[in-house]
Write a protein that holds these residues in place. Structure first.
Motif, PDB file in Angstrom:
ATOM      1  N   ARG A  62      -2.654   5.697   5.273  1.00 42.08           N
ATOM      2  CA  ARG A  62      -3.285   6.751   6.076  1.00 42.08           C
ATOM      3  C   ARG A  62      -4.802   6.673   5.999  1.00 42.08           C
ATOM      4  NH1 ARG A  62       0.776  11.734   4.557  1.00 42.08           N
ATOM      5  NH2 ARG A  62       2.488  10.997   5.858  1.00 42.08           N
ATOM      6  N   VAL A  63      -5.321   6.434   4.802  1.00 38.33           N
ATOM      7  CA  VAL A  63      -6.775   6.329   4.621  1.00 38.33           C
ATOM      8  C   VAL A  63      -7.308   5.136   5.414  1.00 38.33           C
ATOM      9  CG1 VAL A  63      -8.631   5.931   2.958  1.00 38.33           C
ATOM     10  CG2 VAL A  63      -6.792   7.529   2.400  1.00 38.33           C
ATOM     11  N   VAL A  64      -6.634   4.003   5.322  1.00 39.04           N
ATOM     12  CA  VAL A  64      -7.066   2.817   6.060  1.00 39.04           C
ATOM     13  C   VAL A  64      -7.041   3.083   7.567  1.00 39.04           C
ATOM     14  CG1 VAL A  64      -6.470   0.426   6.650  1.00 39.04           C
ATOM     15  CG2 VAL A  64      -6.469   1.165   4.263  1.00 39.04           C
ATOM     16  N   LEU A  87       0.843  -1.187   0.000  1.00 37.86           N
ATOM     17  CA  LEU A  87       0.000   0.000   0.000  1.00 37.86           C
ATOM     18  C   LEU A  87       0.883   1.245   0.000  1.00 37.86           C
ATOM     19  CD1 LEU A  87      -2.637  -0.920   2.742  1.00 37.86           C
ATOM     20  CD2 LEU A  87      -2.945  -0.989   0.275  1.00 37.86           C
ATOM     21  N   SER A  88       0.402   2.268  -0.678  1.00 37.19           N
ATOM     22  CA  SER A  88       1.118   3.539  -0.650  1.00 37.19           C
ATOM     23  C   SER A  88       0.942   4.185   0.726  1.00 37.19           C
ATOM     24  CB  SER A  88       0.569   4.470  -1.725  1.00 37.19           C
ATOM     25  OG  SER A  88      -0.728   4.926  -1.368  1.00 37.19           O
TER      26      SER A  88
END
Length: 77
Positions: free
Chosen positions: A10-12, A4-5
């Motif tokens: 951060r979104v997760v 993941l980037s």
């Protein structure tokens, strides 16, 4: 499998925190809160508007998720 980037991580992390806050407000376990938010488009709301929501309080995010879910047939208010 790809990693993941940084933004995706951060979104997760933000979604996990918001689900936890939602669960706490409505006295739900986190799994039930997640299923409810998934079914009534609360998770989609967090992903779509992450760029703005993450700058606001968790309370504001929970308010927004509550409104979105209610508008999509959810009964929690």
């Amino acid at each position: 499998m790809t990693e993941l980037s940084i933004l995706q991580k951060r979104v997760v992390s933000y979604i996990v925190a918001c689900v936890s806050e939602f669960a706490e407000r409505y006295n739900l376990d986190t799994y039930s809160a997640y299923v409810y938010l998934r079914d009534y488009k609360g998770i989609e709301y967090l992903v779509e508007f992450y760029d703005v929501l993450h700058t606001m309080s968790f309370g504001d995010a929970v308010d927004g998720m509550t409104d979105v879910c209610r508008n999509n047939g959810g009964m929690i208010s």
